[in-house]
Design an enzyme around this catalytic site. Structure first.
Site, PDB file in Angstrom:
ATOM      1  N   THR B  14     -69.583 -32.303  20.131  1.00  0.00           N
ATOM      2  CA  THR B  14     -68.374 -33.132  20.041  1.00  0.00           C
ATOM      3  C   THR B  14     -67.235 -32.518  20.824  1.00  0.00           C
ATOM      4  O   THR B  14     -66.572 -33.183  21.619  1.00  0.00           O
ATOM      5  CB  THR B  14     -67.899 -33.227  18.571  1.00  0.00           C
ATOM      6  N   LYS B  90     -64.439 -19.206  16.226  1.00  0.00           N
ATOM      7  CA  LYS B  90     -63.767 -18.269  15.311  1.00  0.00           C
ATOM      8  C   LYS B  90     -64.709 -17.192  14.788  1.00  0.00           C
ATOM      9  O   LYS B  90     -64.288 -16.053  14.594  1.00  0.00           O
ATOM     10  CB  LYS B  90     -63.111 -19.004  14.152  1.00  0.00           C
ATOM     11  N   ILE B 121     -52.330 -26.475  16.593  1.00  0.00           N
ATOM     12  CA  ILE B 121     -51.120 -25.712  16.289  1.00  0.00           C
ATOM     13  C   ILE B 121     -51.208 -24.372  17.021  1.00  0.00           C
ATOM     14  O   ILE B 121     -52.152 -23.616  16.810  1.00  0.00           O
ATOM     15  CB  ILE B 121     -50.984 -25.438  14.776  1.00  0.00           C
ATOM     16  N   GLY B 172     -65.672 -37.847   7.617  1.00  0.00           N
ATOM     17  CA  GLY B 172     -65.863 -36.905   8.719  1.00  0.00           C
ATOM     18  C   GLY B 172     -64.977 -35.671   8.633  1.00  0.00           C
ATOM     19  O   GLY B 172     -64.865 -34.921   9.590  1.00  0.00           O
ATOM     20  N   ASP B 186     -64.843 -19.910   6.259  1.00  0.00           N
ATOM     21  CA  ASP B 186     -64.202 -20.391   7.487  1.00  0.00           C
ATOM     22  C   ASP B 186     -62.751 -19.897   7.549  1.00  0.00           C
ATOM     23  O   ASP B 186     -62.317 -19.348   8.565  1.00  0.00           O
ATOM     24  CB  ASP B 186     -64.253 -21.926   7.504  1.00  0.00           C
ATOM     25  N   LYS B 190     -60.724 -17.063  10.200  1.00  0.00           N
ATOM     26  CA  LYS B 190     -59.453 -17.345  10.868  1.00  0.00           C
ATOM     27  C   LYS B 190     -58.394 -16.317  10.477  1.00  0.00           C
ATOM     28  O   LYS B 190     -57.605 -15.866  11.325  1.00  0.00           O
ATOM     29  CB  LYS B 190     -58.990 -18.760  10.517  1.00  0.00           C
TER      30      LYS B 190
END
Lengths: 408, 408
Positions: B14, B90, B121, B172, B186, B190
């Protein structure tokens, strides 16, 4: 650049002193991250020091002297002679941006001015670099902390404009002569800079239409609360169709849920809208001494680290003559039949559509507070002229823009 | 670099497809702002294409293949051979950051990874460049959009965790296997990246303690509402004293007025605190395809424009073993005299001070919801162990952290 970078400072005021102290404190850290240690080569005030000597002794010139004269001459000479320049001077960049960028190109020097807009919030860097190749649709926000503080206090404590201004002066959030801040000129200069960077369009300071907050009354804020709105002085730069941009500063009501609605006190906040990113919001304290000094230091680090900032040019864009806005309208009228009908007739003829109405009696008179949907500003202003002539009006009509857009 | 910059893309998913389209669309604009036109030299998927050929044909490698294998090998080879690398990966940066930075130095190449944290961002750029020489105290925020969406829906619509997760998958916002998102891994990756950049400290992924949101019940959110709190999954990286840093991910209650409290749905927001700037808040949509592609494009523009990003190193800092937090504690107990006294005695012995209590009867049982002031996490956990053993407890105690800090 050698392992020591000589930094000449123009200006001995609050920001100049704060920057010198910060630079000396953080010299070691700058060396670690940027590979060379900055050293102050000299400080020039309006009264003392020789610019030629300072220029000869410096690799980087930091301009914190303010105003455009002699700042313009100094900065242009420095750039032409290949010295990188960092400035916090919004008037200089807004009024003479083209000339400065040309001088920088001529001298192969970098020009950076993060501190000119929104204090420590890195909005220049984000618009210029992160979003450098993204078609920005709109940049807008609260770019003047003084007026935001005043509006916050008027709303929170029910102060009059004059009382809130005095309080802002007591706390150091407003200068002794607050004209540029409260009249919108300060915000206009910042928006001219942002518009140039966002759209690459040749926006001169004269192209920015601005209004200030001097005419705002506690009444406006009280009614706004009733309607669930908060009042901000907004700067808005946006594309209009394919070929135009519009850059304006005006007091404006925001619906709750708008990301700028909770920004209170002397804070600034800027939003950037573009198709691929939806929107980004950045907020933080406005331009105090330490915040400005820290933004200048960030630019000095980038200058030392290398990599010129990027200036896009897109001279196809011109300034829009008319734009669409939603409005709030406050009328004091005789309380008799047919009044509301006449007013809505005039609005209807101008194709102004009414979103909400609050009517309240006060003896023989009534107050009418209406919020309109978005409409051509010209059409609204022509309707307003007709309304102002109605005999049953007790005082001149008052109108303030409203951002209608709903968020999340 | 020549006037054409050849960009090799690793990954056909994607994000890879969105980036390729965006790059081709915006090539002219990139050329205008950065001085050279990017051209896709080839696209490598996991199944198709030869990496050596792509590397030989490219000036810049954009890694969007995900995972650490073979991404790590490819990126390190590219950097060593002097190709600039932009990655959105990441896990790769969090687990192998040191190695990548070393390879970039070795090859004299740039390494950029804005898209690895918080979508569009530009938090990496701000921490690394704008605040490169500022002593950052704390970086924290909502860095996972999936969990923020789930928590928002649980709170807004009273959904269970399972219902909200299903809805997030339908829209999604969550993947078919949501483990990394909802479990906090996750966000932990980060935060490891942000902590390294903010403090220059050697933070490995194992140094980040994390909790997810799987255990959050609609009850917690209902009680939170009663106390005026909202629940977020926060990542927090902060200095502890002079020599330590703490990096954690945990669900957490926020008081109203906190700048992160209004961040809802799949949005991300990051705050940076430092003495000279007070605090900056940045918010926007999380990492969807277009947002990530646009962050990658910003990095490509910077790479072409020149100027290496800056990596500070400060190996004096180590990971803190204990930190202070405020807690919310939810207990179900027999409704009889002396219960509250016993619990507050245990808390008092551990020097845990209670900020507010809500007690409610349910037949023979009572629910006790308490909010504590900040306290050593170790002391609180030891008190909690004692409380868990009390005979009059009906179910295991539930605790969630609370950010007590008041804003503006």
């Amino acid at each position: 650049m050698s392992d020591e970078v000589l930094v000449g400072i123009l200006g001995k005021g609050t920001v100049g002193a704060a920057f010198k102290e910060l630079l000396e404190q953080r010299a070691g850290m700058v060396e670690e991250v940027a590979g060379a240690r900055p050293k102050v080569s000299g400080v020039l005030s309006r009264k003392r020091g020789d610019f030629d000597e300072l220029l000869a002794a410096s690799d980087v010139i930091v301009e914190l002297i303010g105003g455009t004269d002699p700042a313009r001459e100094y900065v242009i000479r420095a750039l032409r002679e290949g010295r990188h320049v960092v400035t916090a001077n919004k008037q200089l960049v807004a009024q003479h941006g083209d000339e400065l960028v040309a001088a920088a190109k001529e001298g192969g020097a970098q020009l950076r001015f993060e501190a000119a807009v929104a204090g420590a919030i890195p909005v220049i860097r984000v618009v210029q670099e992160s979003l450098g190749a993204i078609p920005i649709e709109k940049v807008f926000g609260i770019v003047n902390g003084t007026t935001n503080y005043i509006l916050t206090e008027m709303s929170r404590a029910g102060l009059s404009y004059e009382q809130a201004l005095e309080q802002a002066q007591d706390f150091g959030y407003a200068e002794a002569d607050p004209t540029d801040d409260v009249g919108g000129a300060d915000a206009a200069a910042k928006m001219a800079i942002l518009a140039r960077l966002a759209f690459g369009a040749p926006v001169a300071l004269d192209d920015v239409s601005y209004e200030g907050i001097e005419q705002i009354s506690p009444d406006d804020l009280a009614y706004a609360k009733e309607l669930g709105l908060s009042l901000k002085l907004l700067g808005v730069a946006e594309r209009v169709g394919d070929r135009q941009v519009s850059v304006r500063v005006f007091p404006c009501f925001l619906y709750p849920g708008h990301p700028l609605a909770p920004i209170e006190g002397p804070f600034n906040a800027v939003m950037v809208e573009a198709p691929t990113i939806t929107e980004i919001t950045m907020s933080g304290p406005g331009a105090g001494g330490p915040e400005t000094a820290s933004a200048v230091l960030g630019d000095v680090v980038s200058v030392i680290g290398g990599g010129s900032p990027l200036f896009e040019e897109n001279s196809k864009l011109t300034i829009a003559k008319d734009t669409e806005s939603a409005f709030y309208l406050h009328l004091e009228v005789e309380d008799r039949p047919g009044v509301l009908a006449k007013i809505t007739e005039i609005l209807g003829e101008a194709e102004v559509s009414v979103r909400s109405v609050v009517q309240r009696g006060m003896g023989d008179d009534a107050r009418l507070v209406m919020v309109m949907h978005e409409v051509s500003e010209r059409r609204f202003q022509s309707a307003l002229k007709k309304i102002a002539k109605l005999r049953f009006l007790r005082s001149p009509p008052r109108s303030i823009r409203v951002i209608e857009e709903e968020f999340v």
